[in-house]
Design an enzyme around this catalytic site. Structure first.
Site, PDB file in Angstrom:
ATOM      1  N   ASP A  25       0.810  -1.229   0.000  1.00  8.10           N
ATOM      2  CA  ASP A  25       0.000   0.000   0.000  1.00  8.10           C
ATOM      3  C   ASP A  25       0.842   1.277   0.000  1.00  8.10           C
ATOM      4  O   ASP A  25       0.445   2.300   0.573  1.00  8.10           O
ATOM      5  CB  ASP A  25      -0.965   0.022   1.206  1.00  8.10           C
ATOM      6  CG  ASP A  25      -1.911  -1.159   1.199  1.00  8.10           C
ATOM      7  OD1 ASP A  25      -2.150  -1.711   0.109  1.00  8.10           O
ATOM      8  OD2 ASP A  25      -2.401  -1.530   2.280  1.00  8.10           O
TER       9      ASP A  25
ATOM     10  N   LYS B 187       1.936   2.173  -5.159  1.00 10.15           N
ATOM     11  CA  LYS B 187       2.496   1.642  -6.414  1.00 10.15           C
ATOM     12  C   LYS B 187       1.551   1.919  -7.585  1.00 10.15           C
ATOM     13  O   LYS B 187       1.953   2.391  -8.637  1.00 10.15           O
ATOM     14  CB  LYS B 187       2.709   0.111  -6.305  1.00 10.15           C
ATOM     15  CG  LYS B 187       3.686  -0.298  -5.220  1.00 10.15           C
ATOM     16  CD  LYS B 187       3.734  -1.802  -5.041  1.00 10.15           C
ATOM     17  CE  LYS B 187       2.505  -2.416  -4.418  1.00 10.15           C
ATOM     18  NZ  LYS B 187       2.214  -2.057  -3.038  1.00 10.15           N
TER      19      LYS B 187
ATOM     20  N   ALA C 245      -3.907  -7.970  -3.294  1.00  9.82           N
ATOM     21  CA  ALA C 245      -3.424  -6.621  -3.602  1.00  9.82           C
ATOM     22  C   ALA C 245      -4.608  -5.681  -3.808  1.00  9.82           C
ATOM     23  O   ALA C 245      -5.684  -6.108  -4.216  1.00  9.82           O
ATOM     24  CB  ALA C 245      -2.570  -6.656  -4.865  1.00  9.82           C
ATOM     25  N   GLY C 246      -4.389  -4.416  -3.527  1.00 12.45           N
ATOM     26  CA  GLY C 246      -5.406  -3.393  -3.821  1.00 12.45           C
ATOM     27  C   GLY C 246      -4.671  -2.136  -4.233  1.00 12.45           C
ATOM     28  O   GLY C 246      -3.951  -1.542  -3.429  1.00 12.45           O
ATOM     29  N   HIS C 247      -4.766  -1.760  -5.491  1.00 17.12           N
ATOM     30  CA  HIS C 247      -4.041  -0.603  -6.006  1.00 17.12           C
ATOM     31  C   HIS C 247      -5.047   0.468  -6.417  1.00 17.12           C
ATOM     32  O   HIS C 247      -5.781   0.292  -7.386  1.00 17.12           O
ATOM     33  CB  HIS C 247      -3.161  -1.013  -7.194  1.00 17.12           C
ATOM     34  CG  HIS C 247      -2.098  -2.013  -6.833  1.00 17.12           C
ATOM     35  ND1 HIS C 247      -1.210  -2.534  -7.730  1.00 17.12           N
ATOM     36  CD2 HIS C 247      -1.780  -2.587  -5.643  1.00 17.12           C
ATOM     37  CE1 HIS C 247      -0.395  -3.379  -7.102  1.00 17.12           C
ATOM     38  NE2 HIS C 247      -0.739  -3.427  -5.841  1.00 17.12           N
TER      39      HIS C 247
ATOM     40  N   GLN D 150       2.234  -6.002  -3.272  1.00 13.61           N
ATOM     41  CA  GLN D 150       2.717  -6.062  -1.888  1.00 13.61           C
ATOM     42  C   GLN D 150       3.987  -5.209  -1.718  1.00 13.61           C
ATOM     43  O   GLN D 150       4.221  -4.316  -2.527  1.00 13.61           O
ATOM     44  CB  GLN D 150       2.961  -7.507  -1.451  1.00 13.61           C
ATOM     45  CG  GLN D 150       1.702  -8.300  -1.194  1.00 13.61           C
ATOM     46  CD  GLN D 150       1.094  -8.930  -2.422  1.00 13.61           C
ATOM     47  OE1 GLN D 150       1.763  -9.562  -3.205  1.00 13.61           O
ATOM     48  NE2 GLN D 150      -0.202  -8.768  -2.599  1.00 13.61           N
TER      49      GLN D 150
END
Ligand code: GDP
Ligand code: IMO
Ligand code: MG
Length: 433
Positions: A13, A16, A39-41, A224
């Site tokens: 987090d 990126k 993941a969470g972008h 990550q």
């Protein structure tokens, strides 16, 4: 050499996705090679509402680019189908022309998520995102995994998913057990999602390498962060992927000889969403809450996949040094400079640790050893001015440039981009020198 890489240097987090969204216009291919739906972008392209991407690469916001989900990604078919629909609903194209998924990627089966949630709700909880990552990874390394290519034999896929749910049923509490009809419905729904993704299936290793040989520019987007890496992170409180540059390249099937530039993303506000040692963690809950901000997709410290509040700490240059060394970082992108004043009139920055009576500039690599380190801090002044509207480095208050200079001096790596807000344009280019 046409391959550039963006990786996270902390605990995920870092921002990126927002930097990838910004620079994707300069590349032909944007590729994810590790992680999965854990993941969470979050990206905030011009004239768009914030969009949280999980498995789809952050290049999807740039029309005309090819996005690749590589062989190292753990693909969750049901969540990916839903995510593609969400992206399409914003008006962006997602088709076989701009999204390809490796036939060799491993699929998350429904029981992987069930087992992950079960462990997470019990005594062996690790703070996982309950995305099934540890269980799909363990099947992969047991060499019993289900790769996307198995869609050629749907009957086998069906049986593997069905058997997995039967095994899960054996350990579920009585009231949570699924009936045979419910298991059948879950498997059919899962299989339908795998089939829906078939149009995106490709030999992505071949495609990326062809593009590389044509001299086309490739951007590899890490998931990550360094400290969640399976080999170098705070084991066992890590994820089940290699999150370094080496792991990312491996997860795409490209040789390191193509590597041009490695950008490491770090955020000015230190936070962590799972369990694990956190030396600079702030114990004052009111201060932590102030830095965290109010819940929302941007501007606050909450996990994008789980919506859990992130733990908050002071910036830590020591752990960044390890990440810079092992990833071979050429330049840094620093996010959330605008949030530094949330710490108050001053902010402490950890510049070294004391471990077993000695001062050290890098962190021990063992989570156990980390637990017995103490941080040594420098204290910096913060500023009052709202910097989120600024566009030039020279406009930043001197306290802000001093904060940035401290990172550059201590880490020995140039900072080239500075995030002053979540929006695509809220990035200040820092002149070199
Ligand atoms: P990723 O997983 O590394 O892509 O990062 P996430 O998207 O999970 O988390 C970063 C969060 O910070 C998101 O909510 C972004 O919108 C937000 N963000 C990124 N850069 C900045 C910045 O420079 N300033 C502010 N205020 N928010 C930012
Ligand atoms: P992005 O790409 C932050 C953390 C979880 C947990 C540990 C193991 O958005 O930076 P897992 O579900 O992988 O088994 O969880 O890893 N974690 C992340 N934390 N950002 C992420 O991804 C993460 N992916 C996994 O919180 O501590
Ligand atoms: Mg994230």
């Amino acid at each position: 050499m046409p391959l550039d890489v963006v990786v996270g240097l902390q605990r995920g987090d870092e921002g990126k996705g927002r930097f990838v969204d910004l620079i994707a216009k300069d590349y032909s291919v944007i590729a994810r090679g590790n992680g999965g739906s854990n993941a969470g972008h979050t990206v905030v392209p011009d004239t768009m509402e914030p969009l949280a991407l999980h498995q789809v690469p952050s290049g999807i916001t740039n029309p005309g680019k090819l996005n690749i989900i590589g062989n190292g990604v753990y693909v969750d078919p049901r969540r990916l189908v839903k995510e593609i629909e969400e992206v399409k609903a914003t008006g962006l194209e997602v088709s076989k022309n701009n999204l390809l998924i490796s036939a060799s990627s491993h699929l998350v089966l429904p029981h992987h998520i069930g087992f992950d949630a079960l462990r997470e709700n019990g005594l062996k909880a690790q703070g996982s995102t309950k995305s099934g990552i540890s269980y799909v990874a363990s099947d992969k390394y047991l060499r019993e995994g289900v790769r996307f290519e198995l869609l050629a034999t749907p009957k086998i896929l069906y049986e593997r998913a069905y058997d997995g749910l039967l095994r899960l049923n054996e350990v579920l509490a009585k009231e949570e057990k699924q009936s045979p009809d419910e298991i059948k419905a879950t498997v059919e729904d899962w299989l339908k999602s795998v089939e829906a993704l078939q149009i995106h299936m490709a030999d992505t290793v071949e495609i990326i390498n062809e593009r590389l040989s044509e001299g086309q520019k490739i951007l590899a987007e890490g998931a990550q962060g360094f400290w969640l890496d399976i080999n170098h992170g705070m084991y066992p409180l890590v994820t089940s992927s290699s999150t370094t540059v080496a792991g990312l390249l491996d997860g795409l099937g490209v040789s390191a000889k193509h590597l041009n530039k490695v950008t490491g993303v770090a955020k000015s506000v230190k936070s962590h969403v799972g369990h694990g040692p956190f030396i600079t963690e702030i114990k004052d809950s009111a201060l932590a809450a102030n830095v965290r901000g109010a819940f929302g997709l941007t501007d606050s410290e909450f996990g994008k996949t789980t919506e859990r509040p992130r733990r908050i700490g002071y910036p830590d240059l020591v752990e960044l040094r390890n990440a810079i060394r092992i990833n071979g970082i050429d330049e840094l992108a620093l996010s959330k400079l605008d949030h530094v004043p949330r710490y108050g009139k001053e902010i402490k920055v950890a510049t070294s640790y004391t471990y077993k009576g000695s001062e050290r500039l890098t962190s021990p690599t063992s989570a156990l050893a980390l637990e017995s380190c103490e941080a040594n801090y420098l204290t910096m002044d913060t500023w009052d001015k709202d910097i989120s509207v600024l566009t030039k480095y020279s406009e930043l208050p001197k306290e802000a440039t001093k904060f940035v200079d401290l990172f550059v001096e201590q880490l020995g790596v140039p900072i080239i981009k500075i995030g002053v807000g979540p929006g695509r344009r809220q990035v200040i280019e820092k002149p070199l020198g």
